[in-house]
Design a protein around this motif. Structure first.
Motif, PDB file in Angstrom:
ATOM      1  N   TYR A  32      46.312  25.130  52.177  1.00 18.81           N
ATOM      2  CA  TYR A  32      45.009  25.726  51.927  1.00 18.81           C
ATOM      3  C   TYR A  32      44.046  24.660  51.419  1.00 18.81           C
ATOM      4  O   TYR A  32      44.457  23.684  50.811  1.00 18.81           O
ATOM      5  CB  TYR A  32      45.095  26.820  50.852  1.00 18.81           C
ATOM      6  N   SER A 108      42.551  35.404  53.073  1.00 22.40           N
ATOM      7  CA  SER A 108      41.807  34.427  52.268  1.00 22.40           C
ATOM      8  C   SER A 108      41.836  34.901  50.807  1.00 22.40           C
ATOM      9  O   SER A 108      42.229  36.035  50.534  1.00 22.40           O
ATOM     10  CB  SER A 108      40.369  34.297  52.767  1.00 22.40           C
ATOM     11  N   SER A 125      39.193  30.162  48.812  1.00 16.13           N
ATOM     12  CA  SER A 125      39.828  29.404  49.887  1.00 16.13           C
ATOM     13  C   SER A 125      38.814  29.245  51.016  1.00 16.13           C
ATOM     14  O   SER A 125      38.067  30.166  51.330  1.00 16.13           O
ATOM     15  CB  SER A 125      41.087  30.116  50.387  1.00 16.13           C
ATOM     16  N   GLY A 128      42.969  28.085  55.654  1.00 16.05           N
ATOM     17  CA  GLY A 128      44.315  28.585  55.412  1.00 16.05           C
ATOM     18  C   GLY A 128      44.263  30.034  54.980  1.00 16.05           C
ATOM     19  O   GLY A 128      43.321  30.454  54.306  1.00 16.05           O
TER      20      GLY A 128
END
Length: 169
Positions: A32, A108, A125, A128
């Motif tokens: 991430y 997320s 985030s 990812g």
């Protein structure tokens, strides 16, 4: 309507009224990138969650500060439904950050943190996504299944008996 039918209907309606939402199980293993907002500055971090126990929700991993990859850290935490909490400890430093994180339906996430300096900030985030593994039935769902299966058996048995009585007449 007989008392027996009324009681059975009452039980079924009561079971249906249970909250049948499920606790999600998220698999966080993956890479991430996050944007962290603190003191008017954006800090970019890469996370690498390397292991997770899906039964307990415990996970661990590592990461680094993107502008200076020599600034590394380890992360441990626990997933609980659609959220997780974690502790990030920087290597070769006494600096740490504790986070409380919400997982969005698309995998997320965003959250808040406090750190060893008393700073409070937010992050999200930007690449990812966590993967939804499955949903775990709650107690109400188990109760509906456990009471519903014998009821279905009773209905089938009653239908078989009535069919066999018609054939013998």
């Amino acid at each position: 309507m007989s008392l027996r039918t009324f009681s059975l209907t009452t039980i079924i309606l009561t079971l249906i009224s249970f909250n049948v939402s499920a606790n999600n199980i998220w698999d966080l293993v993956g890479v991430y990138q996050t944007n962290t907002f603190a003191n008017g500055t954006i800090y970019v971090h890469d996370w690498n969650i390397v292991s997770e126990n899906l039964q307990t929700g415990d996970f661990s991993g590592n990461g680094f500060y993107v502008p200076d990859p020599s600034v590394t850290w380890n992360i441990t935490g626990t997933v609980n439904g659609n959220s997780f909490s974690d502790l990030i400890k920087y290597n070769n430093s006494t600096y740490w950050a504790k986070e409380i994180v919400a997982i969005n339906s698309d995998g997320s996430f965003q959250g808040t943190f406090t750190d060893s300096n008393g700073t409070i900030g937010t992050f999200n985030s930007v690449s990812g996504h966590a993967n939804l593994v499955s949903s775990v039935p709650e107690a109400g769902e188990w109760a509906m299944m456990l009471l519903g299966l014998p009821f279905l058996g009773w209905v089938i048995r009653r239908k078989q008996l009535s069919t066999s009585l018609i054939k013998t007449q």
